[in-house]
Design a protein around this motif. Structure first.
Motif, PDB file in Angstrom:
ATOM      1  N   ALA A   1       0.807  -1.225   0.000  1.00 29.97           N
ATOM      2  CA  ALA A   1       0.000   0.000   0.000  1.00 29.97           C
ATOM      3  C   ALA A   1       0.834   1.266   0.000  1.00 29.97           C
ATOM      4  CB  ALA A   1      -0.941   0.002   1.206  1.00 29.97           C
ATOM      5  N   ASN A   2       1.862   1.328   0.833  1.00 27.98           N
ATOM      6  CA  ASN A   2       2.624   2.567   1.016  1.00 27.98           C
ATOM      7  C   ASN A   2       4.057   2.441   0.545  1.00 27.98           C
ATOM      8  OD1 ASN A   2       0.343   3.804   2.314  1.00 27.98           O
ATOM      9  ND2 ASN A   2       0.854   2.638   4.155  1.00 27.98           N
ATOM     10  N   THR A   3       4.278   1.566  -0.432  1.00 31.75           N
ATOM     11  CA  THR A   3       5.611   1.408  -1.011  1.00 31.75           C
ATOM     12  C   THR A   3       5.548   1.609  -2.515  1.00 31.75           C
ATOM     13  OG1 THR A   3       5.308  -0.986  -1.296  1.00 31.75           O
ATOM     14  CG2 THR A   3       6.281  -0.244   0.784  1.00 31.75           C
ATOM     15  N   PHE A   4       6.695   1.897  -3.104  1.00 32.63           N
ATOM     16  CA  PHE A   4       6.811   2.071  -4.552  1.00 32.63           C
ATOM     17  C   PHE A   4       7.051   0.692  -5.146  1.00 32.63           C
ATOM     18  CE2 PHE A   4       9.648   3.578  -8.215  1.00 32.63           C
ATOM     19  CZ  PHE A   4       8.569   3.855  -9.033  1.00 32.63           C
ATOM     20  N   ALA A   5       6.014   0.099  -5.737  1.00 32.15           N
ATOM     21  CA  ALA A   5       6.067  -1.285  -6.199  1.00 32.15           C
ATOM     22  C   ALA A   5       5.601  -1.407  -7.648  1.00 32.15           C
ATOM     23  CB  ALA A   5       5.213  -2.166  -5.286  1.00 32.15           C
ATOM     24  N   PRO A   6       6.410  -0.965  -8.615  1.00 28.58           N
ATOM     25  CA  PRO A   6       6.001  -1.075 -10.030  1.00 28.58           C
ATOM     26  C   PRO A   6       5.728  -2.505 -10.459  1.00 28.58           C
ATOM     27  CG  PRO A   6       7.955   0.318  -9.767  1.00 28.58           C
ATOM     28  CD  PRO A   6       7.734  -0.354  -8.456  1.00 28.58           C
ATOM     29  N   GLU A   7       6.342  -3.467  -9.777  1.00 29.25           N
ATOM     30  CA  GLU A   7       6.199  -4.865 -10.176  1.00 29.25           C
ATOM     31  C   GLU A   7       4.753  -5.343 -10.151  1.00 29.25           C
ATOM     32  OE1 GLU A   7      10.207  -3.917  -8.961  1.00 29.25           O
ATOM     33  OE2 GLU A   7       8.294  -3.737  -7.897  1.00 29.25           O
ATOM     34  N   ILE A   8       3.916  -4.734  -9.327  1.00 30.56           N
ATOM     35  CA  ILE A   8       2.536  -5.214  -9.231  1.00 30.56           C
ATOM     36  C   ILE A   8       1.780  -5.033 -10.538  1.00 30.56           C
ATOM     37  CG2 ILE A   8       2.497  -4.692  -6.756  1.00 30.56           C
ATOM     38  CD1 ILE A   8       0.615  -2.326  -7.434  1.00 30.56           C
ATOM     39  N   TRP A   9       2.242  -4.126 -11.395  1.00 28.93           N
ATOM     40  CA  TRP A   9       1.583  -3.889 -12.675  1.00 28.93           C
ATOM     41  C   TRP A   9       2.086  -4.835 -13.759  1.00 28.93           C
ATOM     42  CZ3 TRP A   9      -2.496  -0.787 -12.312  1.00 28.93           C
ATOM     43  CH2 TRP A   9      -2.525   0.119 -11.240  1.00 28.93           C
ATOM     44  N   LEU A  10       3.111  -5.629 -13.428  1.00 31.60           N
ATOM     45  CA  LEU A  10       3.715  -6.524 -14.416  1.00 31.60           C
ATOM     46  C   LEU A  10       3.509  -7.995 -14.080  1.00 31.60           C
ATOM     47  CD1 LEU A  10       7.110  -4.613 -14.827  1.00 31.60           C
ATOM     48  CD2 LEU A  10       5.142  -4.521 -16.365  1.00 31.60           C
ATOM     49  N   ASP A  11       3.363  -8.335 -12.798  1.00 33.59           N
ATOM     50  CA  ASP A  11       3.272  -9.736 -12.403  1.00 33.59           C
ATOM     51  C   ASP A  11       1.843 -10.211 -12.167  1.00 33.59           C
ATOM     52  OD1 ASP A  11       2.548  -8.606  -9.981  1.00 33.59           O
ATOM     53  OD2 ASP A  11       4.384  -9.164  -8.922  1.00 33.59           O
ATOM     54  N   GLY A  12       0.860  -9.366 -12.476  1.00 29.93           N
ATOM     55  CA  GLY A  12      -0.538  -9.758 -12.323  1.00 29.93           C
ATOM     56  C   GLY A  12      -1.169  -9.398 -11.000  1.00 29.93           C
ATOM     57  N   THR A  13      -0.376  -8.864 -10.066  1.00 30.63           N
ATOM     58  CA  THR A  13      -0.936  -8.516  -8.754  1.00 30.63           C
ATOM     59  C   THR A  13      -2.015  -7.451  -8.881  1.00 30.63           C
ATOM     60  OG1 THR A  13       1.152  -9.059  -7.647  1.00 30.63           O
ATOM     61  CG2 THR A  13      -0.389  -7.633  -6.457  1.00 30.63           C
ATOM     62  N   ALA A  14      -1.703  -6.365  -9.571  1.00 31.03           N
ATOM     63  CA  ALA A  14      -2.676  -5.280  -9.714  1.00 31.03           C
ATOM     64  C   ALA A  14      -3.867  -5.708 -10.563  1.00 31.03           C
ATOM     65  CB  ALA A  14      -2.005  -4.058 -10.336  1.00 31.03           C
ATOM     66  N   ALA A  15      -3.631  -6.630 -11.494  1.00 33.75           N
ATOM     67  CA  ALA A  15      -4.722  -7.073 -12.366  1.00 33.75           C
ATOM     68  C   ALA A  15      -5.833  -7.752 -11.578  1.00 33.75           C
ATOM     69  CB  ALA A  15      -4.178  -8.014 -13.440  1.00 33.75           C
ATOM     70  N   ASN A  16      -5.509  -8.252 -10.398  1.00 35.16           N
ATOM     71  CA  ASN A  16      -6.510  -8.917  -9.570  1.00 35.16           C
ATOM     72  C   ASN A  16      -7.293  -7.946  -8.694  1.00 35.16           C
ATOM     73  OD1 ASN A  16      -5.805 -11.517 -10.485  1.00 35.16           O
ATOM     74  ND2 ASN A  16      -4.085 -11.603  -9.051  1.00 35.16           N
TER      75      ASN A  16
ATOM     76  N   PRO B   1      13.177   5.046   0.033  1.00 31.64           N
ATOM     77  CA  PRO B   1      12.827   3.625  -0.063  1.00 31.64           C
ATOM     78  C   PRO B   1      12.896   2.906   1.276  1.00 31.64           C
ATOM     79  CG  PRO B   1      15.053   3.995  -0.867  1.00 31.64           C
ATOM     80  CD  PRO B   1      14.481   5.360  -0.564  1.00 31.64           C
ATOM     81  N   HIS B   2      13.333   3.601   2.312  1.00 31.92           N
ATOM     82  CA  HIS B   2      13.547   2.962   3.614  1.00 31.92           C
ATOM     83  C   HIS B   2      12.423   3.241   4.616  1.00 31.92           C
ATOM     84  CE1 HIS B   2      17.459   2.084   2.014  1.00 31.92           C
ATOM     85  NE2 HIS B   2      17.764   3.368   1.921  1.00 31.92           N
ATOM     86  N   ARG B   3      11.381   3.941   4.201  1.00 32.78           N
ATOM     87  CA  ARG B   3      10.251   4.187   5.093  1.00 32.78           C
ATOM     88  C   ARG B   3       8.975   4.298   4.254  1.00 32.78           C
ATOM     89  NH1 ARG B   3      13.117   9.141   5.096  1.00 32.78           N
ATOM     90  NH2 ARG B   3      11.945  10.848   4.106  1.00 32.78           N
ATOM     91  N   PRO B   4       7.811   4.084   4.882  1.00 35.94           N
ATOM     92  CA  PRO B   4       6.553   4.166   4.122  1.00 35.94           C
ATOM     93  C   PRO B   4       6.395   5.518   3.442  1.00 35.94           C
ATOM     94  CG  PRO B   4       6.188   3.206   6.280  1.00 35.94           C
ATOM     95  CD  PRO B   4       7.583   3.722   6.296  1.00 35.94           C
ATOM     96  N   LEU B   5       5.853   5.478   2.236  1.00 32.44           N
ATOM     97  CA  LEU B   5       5.632   6.717   1.493  1.00 32.44           C
ATOM     98  C   LEU B   5       4.460   7.481   2.114  1.00 32.44           C
ATOM     99  CD1 LEU B   5       6.061   5.282  -2.094  1.00 32.44           C
ATOM    100  CD2 LEU B   5       7.651   6.795  -0.887  1.00 32.44           C
ATOM    101  N   PRO B   6       4.541   8.797   2.148  1.00 29.47           N
ATOM    102  CA  PRO B   6       3.470   9.585   2.792  1.00 29.47           C
ATOM    103  C   PRO B   6       2.145   9.462   2.055  1.00 29.47           C
ATOM    104  CG  PRO B   6       4.969  11.013   1.581  1.00 29.47           C
ATOM    105  CD  PRO B   6       5.592   9.649   1.583  1.00 29.47           C
ATOM    106  N   HIS B   7       1.052   9.632   2.794  1.00 33.96           N
ATOM    107  CA  HIS B   7      -0.277   9.568   2.192  1.00 33.96           C
ATOM    108  C   HIS B   7      -0.576  10.809   1.361  1.00 33.96           C
ATOM    109  CE1 HIS B   7      -1.954   6.421   5.229  1.00 33.96           C
ATOM    110  NE2 HIS B   7      -1.192   5.898   4.307  1.00 33.96           N
ATOM    111  N   THR B   8       0.010  11.922   1.712  1.00 33.53           N
ATOM    112  CA  THR B   8      -0.168  13.152   0.947  1.00 33.53           C
ATOM    113  C   THR B   8       1.193  13.652   0.495  1.00 33.53           C
ATOM    114  OG1 THR B   8      -0.068  14.537   2.936  1.00 33.53           O
ATOM    115  CG2 THR B   8      -2.239  13.785   2.228  1.00 33.53           C
ATOM    116  N   LEU B   9       1.193  14.367  -0.607  1.00 33.27           N
ATOM    117  CA  LEU B   9       2.446  14.829  -1.190  1.00 33.27           C
ATOM    118  C   LEU B   9       2.239  16.237  -1.719  1.00 33.27           C
ATOM    119  CD1 LEU B   9       5.276  13.650  -1.683  1.00 33.27           C
ATOM    120  CD2 LEU B   9       4.523  13.037  -3.983  1.00 33.27           C
ATOM    121  N   ASN B  10       3.072  17.155  -1.246  1.00 36.97           N
ATOM    122  CA  ASN B  10       3.016  18.542  -1.701  1.00 36.97           C
ATOM    123  C   ASN B  10       3.912  18.689  -2.919  1.00 36.97           C
ATOM    124  OD1 ASN B  10       3.003  21.285  -2.097  1.00 36.97           O
ATOM    125  ND2 ASN B  10       3.499  21.831   0.015  1.00 36.97           N
TER     126      ASN B  10
END
Length: 388
Positions: A298-313, A357-366
């Motif tokens: 949820a709060n990480t940068f994970a491009p792989e989910i769009w390639l391995d079928g994770t996001a497709a589900n 990459p070492h901590r959860p990404l913020p929910h909001t971004l300015n």
């Protein structure tokens, strides 16, 4: 309106307006903080048993759907739920323009390969891409057109009707000038070549495409900043165009430019034993689902989910693959080419520690705080996404 469905209280409707969108607005505006709505949606789901909720708006009640099952019903290919009038494509063969648009994006991106890049600088260059794609090279320097669109959007958000009418007249007149020019290789040229397209509809569609392309600038800046802060993903994105496209989709998942999707009931529809009349706005708040705590990424940068079928589900990812999504697919293709034009020639390095990459990404971004420094890239024979 029927009384069988639960109705949000005045306070709940106000909170929804502050976190998602003003209920009942047919065109959902970006610029809100969609993730703050997660707690409120959870409260509504618990209070009303997961059923859709009627919320109050200045333009009448709207139906807010919360559960996955109801969202899939609204976002299915059923004719019961239609996109807003200005969002409905009329079958333009835009694929023929994709190579031209990609070349434009790469060319403009070449101006962002040195110095410090912030959102203002990237947005100015991307808006040139949008204007050239929609209206041709003759509109490249028409900054006033983009400014009028921003002012018109702002006036609509604040319900400033008189100002909205004034700006709309000026904006339409400027669009018509560009449409009359009908440059070959642009969307305006394609509209002119398409038989049976009324001027009013061509005007509306051209404006919609300009808005759709223009709003992508936030996602591009977010993705560039993510690549700057994640060296491993940046290296993969430079080599693989598909991976770079996944990075862009991931940037849009983490901080979506539009927090909710809207549909309008085309006919009388039945909901849990009650009937909604045709013309009722239905809101699907996808942003909160895309960062749901149940998702391990949820709060990480994970491009792989769009390639391995994770996001497709996930239903919120599948919802963009239905009919009428030509604009989404084309924007992703052009946006990927734009990013490729940057990362093939320079290496973005983060300014500050806003993203890591070492901590959860913020929910909001300015966006105003995002900056990257472009450094020369030394490549020893490795192909770039733009060369693939």
């Amino acid at each position: 309106m029927p009384r069988g469905l639960p109705r949000a209280t005045v306070l709940e409707s106000l909170r929804l307006a502050a976190t998602i969108v003003p209920p009942g607005v047919p065109h959902l505006m970006p610029g809100r903080d969609p993730l703050r709505s997660r707690a409120l949606l959870a409260e509504l789901e618990t209070r009303y048993g997961g059923r859709p909720v009627l919320v109050r708006g200045l333009r009448g009640p709207a139906l807010l759907v919360i559960s996955k099952r109801d969202a899939l019903r609204v976002l299915s290919e059923s004719d019961e739920y239609a996109q807003g009038v200005g969002q409905r494509p009329f079958g333009l063969p835009t694929d023929v323009l994709r190579p031209t648009f990609i070349d434009i994006a790469r060319e403009e991106a070449g101006e962002l390969t040195s110095g410090v890049v912030d959102h203002d600088r990237l947005n100015a260059r991307w808006q040139r891409v949008a204007r050239r794609c929609v209206y041709g090279d003759g509109a490249a320097d028409d900054v006033e057109l983009t400014r009028l669109l921003a002012d018109l959007t702002r006036a609509g958000r604040w319900r400033a009707r008189r100002r909205q009418d004034l700006l709309s007249g000026r904006y339409d007149a400027r669009i018509l000038d560009h449409l009359h020019r009908a440059e070959p290789g642009s969307l305006a040229g394609l509209i002119a070549e398409t038989p049976g397209v009324a001027r009013s509809r061509g005007l509306m569609q051209a404006a919609f495409w300009l808005m759709g392309l223009g709003v992508m600038s936030a996602g591009l800046m977010q993705t560039l900043a993510l690549l700057a802060a994640h060296p491993a993903q940046r290296k993969s994105a430079r080599r693989d165009a598909d991976y770079l496209r996944a990075c862009l989709r991931e940037g849009l998942r983490l901080w979506p430019p539009v927090p909710a999707l809207s549909r309008v009931t085309a006919t009388r529809t039945d909901w849990y034993g009650t009937t909604l009349p045709a013309g009722t706005t239905v809101l699907v708040p996808i942003a909160a689902h895309q960062r749901s705590p149940r998702l391990p990424y949820a709060n990480t940068f994970a491009p792989e989910i769009w390639l391995d079928g994770t996001a497709a589900n996930e239903w919120w990812a599948r919802s963009f693959k239905g009919p009428g999504c030509d604009g989404v697919h084309l924007s992703l293709a052009v946006g990927t080419a734009f990013l490729a034009g940057i990362v093939r020639a320079a290496r973005p390095k983060p300014v500050g520690r806003l993203l890591s990459p070492h901590r959860p990404l913020p929910h909001t971004l300015n966006l105003a705080r995002l900056r990257v420094t472009m450094r020369p890239l030394r490549i020893h024979g490795a192909p770039s996404p733009a060369q693939s």
